[in-house]
Design a protein around this motif. Sequence first.
Motif, PDB file in Angstrom:
ATOM      1  N   PHE A   1       6.389 -34.998  -1.150  1.00 38.80           N
ATOM      2  CA  PHE A   1       7.133 -35.226  -2.396  1.00 38.80           C
ATOM      3  C   PHE A   1       8.575 -34.749  -2.249  1.00 38.80           C
ATOM      4  O   PHE A   1       9.525 -35.432  -2.653  1.00 38.80           O
ATOM      5  CB  PHE A   1       6.452 -34.500  -3.547  1.00 38.80           C
ATOM      6  CG  PHE A   1       7.066 -34.768  -4.894  1.00 38.80           C
ATOM      7  CD1 PHE A   1       6.629 -35.829  -5.674  1.00 38.80           C
ATOM      8  CD2 PHE A   1       8.079 -33.953  -5.392  1.00 38.80           C
ATOM      9  CE1 PHE A   1       7.187 -36.086  -6.923  1.00 38.80           C
ATOM     10  CE2 PHE A   1       8.647 -34.197  -6.632  1.00 38.80           C
ATOM     11  CZ  PHE A   1       8.200 -35.260  -7.403  1.00 38.80           C
TER      12      PHE A   1
ATOM     13  N   ARG B   1      10.817 -37.096  -0.205  1.00 39.73           N
ATOM     14  CA  ARG B   1      11.255 -38.328  -0.868  1.00 39.73           C
ATOM     15  C   ARG B   1      12.217 -38.059  -2.029  1.00 39.73           C
ATOM     16  O   ARG B   1      12.829 -38.994  -2.546  1.00 39.73           O
ATOM     17  CB  ARG B   1      10.050 -39.093  -1.431  1.00 39.73           C
ATOM     18  CG  ARG B   1       9.119 -39.675  -0.402  1.00 39.73           C
ATOM     19  CD  ARG B   1       8.045 -40.539  -1.077  1.00 39.73           C
ATOM     20  NE  ARG B   1       8.552 -41.839  -1.485  1.00 39.73           N
ATOM     21  CZ  ARG B   1       8.376 -42.380  -2.679  1.00 39.73           C
ATOM     22  NH1 ARG B   1       7.748 -41.708  -3.628  1.00 39.73           N
ATOM     23  NH2 ARG B   1       8.845 -43.592  -2.946  1.00 39.73           N
TER      24      ARG B   1
ATOM     25  N   ARG C   1      16.542 -40.104  -5.144  1.00 41.29           N
ATOM     26  CA  ARG C   1      15.697 -40.951  -5.970  1.00 41.29           C
ATOM     27  C   ARG C   1      16.069 -40.820  -7.438  1.00 41.29           C
ATOM     28  O   ARG C   1      16.402 -39.736  -7.908  1.00 41.29           O
ATOM     29  CB  ARG C   1      14.212 -40.587  -5.796  1.00 41.29           C
ATOM     30  CG  ARG C   1      13.629 -41.003  -4.463  1.00 41.29           C
ATOM     31  CD  ARG C   1      12.152 -40.651  -4.388  1.00 41.29           C
ATOM     32  NE  ARG C   1      11.397 -41.171  -5.536  1.00 41.29           N
ATOM     33  CZ  ARG C   1      10.969 -42.428  -5.642  1.00 41.29           C
ATOM     34  NH1 ARG C   1      11.233 -43.296  -4.678  1.00 41.29           N
ATOM     35  NH2 ARG C   1      10.292 -42.814  -6.693  1.00 41.29           N
TER      36      ARG C   1
ATOM     37  N   ASN D   1       1.505 -37.136  -7.340  1.00 37.52           N
ATOM     38  CA  ASN D   1       1.283 -38.571  -7.254  1.00 37.52           C
ATOM     39  C   ASN D   1       1.712 -39.261  -8.545  1.00 37.52           C
ATOM     40  O   ASN D   1       2.323 -40.338  -8.521  1.00 37.52           O
ATOM     41  CB  ASN D   1      -0.198 -38.846  -6.977  1.00 37.52           C
ATOM     42  CG  ASN D   1      -0.462 -40.256  -6.496  1.00 37.52           C
ATOM     43  OD1 ASN D   1       0.408 -40.907  -5.932  1.00 37.52           O
ATOM     44  ND2 ASN D   1      -1.672 -40.730  -6.725  1.00 37.52           N
TER      45      ASN D   1
ATOM     46  N   SER E   1       5.569 -39.736  -8.671  1.00 34.56           N
ATOM     47  CA  SER E   1       6.179 -40.293  -7.467  1.00 34.56           C
ATOM     48  C   SER E   1       6.728 -41.696  -7.652  1.00 34.56           C
ATOM     49  O   SER E   1       7.255 -42.285  -6.704  1.00 34.56           O
ATOM     50  CB  SER E   1       5.167 -40.279  -6.317  1.00 34.56           C
ATOM     51  OG  SER E   1       4.897 -38.953  -5.910  1.00 34.56           O
TER      52      SER E   1
ATOM     53  N   SER F   1       6.860 -47.104  -6.579  1.00 32.68           N
ATOM     54  CA  SER F   1       6.888 -47.434  -5.145  1.00 32.68           C
ATOM     55  C   SER F   1       5.911 -46.605  -4.335  1.00 32.68           C
ATOM     56  O   SER F   1       5.625 -46.923  -3.178  1.00 32.68           O
ATOM     57  CB  SER F   1       8.302 -47.245  -4.590  1.00 32.68           C
ATOM     58  OG  SER F   1       8.711 -45.888  -4.715  1.00 32.68           O
ATOM     59  N   SER F   2       5.351 -45.555  -4.938  1.00 37.56           N
ATOM     60  CA  SER F   2       4.439 -44.685  -4.184  1.00 37.56           C
ATOM     61  C   SER F   2       3.089 -45.337  -3.935  1.00 37.56           C
ATOM     62  O   SER F   2       2.275 -44.796  -3.177  1.00 37.56           O
ATOM     63  CB  SER F   2       4.234 -43.367  -4.933  1.00 37.56           C
ATOM     64  OG  SER F   2       3.534 -43.577  -6.151  1.00 37.56           O
TER      65      SER F   2
ATOM     66  N   TYR G   1       2.652 -48.005  -2.314  1.00 42.46           N
ATOM     67  CA  TYR G   1       2.663 -48.663  -1.011  1.00 42.46           C
ATOM     68  C   TYR G   1       1.954 -47.797   0.028  1.00 42.46           C
ATOM     69  O   TYR G   1       1.996 -46.567  -0.021  1.00 42.46           O
ATOM     70  CB  TYR G   1       4.099 -48.953  -0.567  1.00 42.46           C
ATOM     71  CG  TYR G   1       4.697 -50.153  -1.253  1.00 42.46           C
ATOM     72  CD1 TYR G   1       4.457 -51.448  -0.786  1.00 42.46           C
ATOM     73  CD2 TYR G   1       5.506 -50.005  -2.385  1.00 42.46           C
ATOM     74  CE1 TYR G   1       4.999 -52.550  -1.412  1.00 42.46           C
ATOM     75  CE2 TYR G   1       6.051 -51.102  -3.030  1.00 42.46           C
ATOM     76  CZ  TYR G   1       5.799 -52.372  -2.544  1.00 42.46           C
ATOM     77  OH  TYR G   1       6.320 -53.467  -3.180  1.00 42.46           O
TER      78      TYR G   1
ATOM     79  N   VAL H   1       3.614 -44.745   1.892  1.00 41.37           N
ATOM     80  CA  VAL H   1       4.035 -43.545   1.159  1.00 41.37           C
ATOM     81  C   VAL H   1       2.879 -42.542   1.203  1.00 41.37           C
ATOM     82  O   VAL H   1       1.799 -42.809   0.660  1.00 41.37           O
ATOM     83  CB  VAL H   1       4.417 -43.873  -0.297  1.00 41.37           C
ATOM     84  CG1 VAL H   1       4.832 -42.603  -1.036  1.00 41.37           C
ATOM     85  CG2 VAL H   1       5.549 -44.901  -0.317  1.00 41.37           C
TER      86      VAL H   1
ATOM     87  N   ILE I   1       1.873 -39.789  -0.270  1.00 39.55           N
ATOM     88  CA  ILE I   1       1.242 -39.093  -1.387  1.00 39.55           C
ATOM     89  C   ILE I   1       0.011 -39.824  -1.906  1.00 39.55           C
ATOM     90  O   ILE I   1      -0.969 -39.198  -2.308  1.00 39.55           O
ATOM     91  CB  ILE I   1       2.258 -38.847  -2.532  1.00 39.55           C
ATOM     92  CG1 ILE I   1       1.662 -37.917  -3.601  1.00 39.55           C
ATOM     93  CG2 ILE I   1       2.723 -40.146  -3.133  1.00 39.55           C
ATOM     94  CD1 ILE I   1       1.299 -36.538  -3.101  1.00 39.55           C
ATOM     95  N   GLN I   2       0.026 -41.166  -1.874  1.00 38.80           N
ATOM     96  CA  GLN I   2      -1.145 -41.891  -2.375  1.00 38.80           C
ATOM     97  C   GLN I   2      -2.352 -41.683  -1.460  1.00 38.80           C
ATOM     98  O   GLN I   2      -3.480 -41.544  -1.920  1.00 38.80           O
ATOM     99  CB  GLN I   2      -0.822 -43.380  -2.566  1.00 38.80           C
ATOM    100  CG  GLN I   2      -0.217 -44.118  -1.379  1.00 38.80           C
ATOM    101  CD  GLN I   2      -1.202 -44.503  -0.302  1.00 38.80           C
ATOM    102  OE1 GLN I   2      -2.379 -44.752  -0.601  1.00 38.80           O
ATOM    103  NE2 GLN I   2      -0.753 -44.529   0.942  1.00 38.80           N
TER     104      GLN I   2
END
Length: 385
Positions: free
Chosen positions: A251, A254, A258, A332, A335, A338-339, A341, A344, A346-347
């Motif tokens: 986290f 990224r 952002r 999560n 985030s 876009s998280s 995808y 990334v 965190i997912q």
Amino acid sequence: MTDVATTQSPTLGHDLLEVVRAHTPWQEENRRTHPEVLEALHADGHFAMRVPARHGGLELSHRDVLERIAALSKADGATGWVVAVSAITSWMVSTLPDEVQDEVFADGPVQTCGTLSPGGQVTADGDDYLLNGRWQFISGAPSSAWQTVIAVVETPQGPMPVLGAVPIGDLELVDDWHTSGLRGSGSFTTVAQDVRVPRRNFVPLPAMLAEQYASERNSATPVFSTPLVPTAAALSVGVAVGLAEAGLAAFLDRLPGRKITYTAYDDQAEAPVTHLALGESSMLVDESRYQAQRLADMLDDTRSWDAGARVLARACLGRACELAHNSADVLNANSGGSSIYDDVPIQRIARDLHAMRMHALIHPVTNRELLGRVLAGLAPHTQYL
């Protein structure tokens, strides 16, 4: 990844961690451990952590295993989980008769896999058993050399569960590991059809659960004298800690530059909602690590294991995983769209922790209820202590 102040994991070989990170996408897609990762894990001694020293093992303390597994799981949770399962099942093999250990570890430490759930039956046939059954969730099965199995044998006193070791090559592997979490762990189903196994490879499970181990040569070694279920708990809890630390680090990686779409915040780092999420997640990570270390230290220091201590060990495992999962969920949820995808982290981290907490031996609510039951003065309603 960004180093976080809460991380206390030891430094593993840089090459090993780079190999693990490089192959994580492949492992997610192919649902097993990459051959190059396996080679690096063997070279770094990760499959030797709970193998007897006379067979080239390390006999590491529970705290040392915790830190190794946490550091590895920070790179990839599925890899950490496979190594943890091998540590648990190698330890189980190390409590079997010495001649069985000599066969399993004849060429030194090997990767092992297995389960604590009965899934089969054995019938006597001379000096052997004929094994039939089906075992799910066998993490690391595609690359393991041996599997520990629990089956049921008929005795004059009635059915009795027994635990034993079987060469993985004698079992059928069913490629059915299509899951939402821990995808890279290769947790296939294994099947036995009239597999002939020497009777000496099996011991009564009730004796195992009472620390009546069959090994003579390991009987005086502290790491092979601890209770089965608390040992399994302590050897696996590091996965949750490492994943939680990975989520916080990912986290923060990224965060710079952002924005929060459809708001006035052009820099997410300036938003109070981000501060609240980071503060909450950081505390949850620390609390998860505390419960994990508490559990590991219990195994390294405790000499008397009454029902209360055994139940507490399970409660610490469940709590550590719950706190780690909650930490990842907070991040999560903050985030951004876009998280979702695949690239990334965190997912994936949140999914892996969800899969881990759903394990029957780890499930936080089950273990919390068990602890409360004992605190209320009632007897535990499970033999898995």
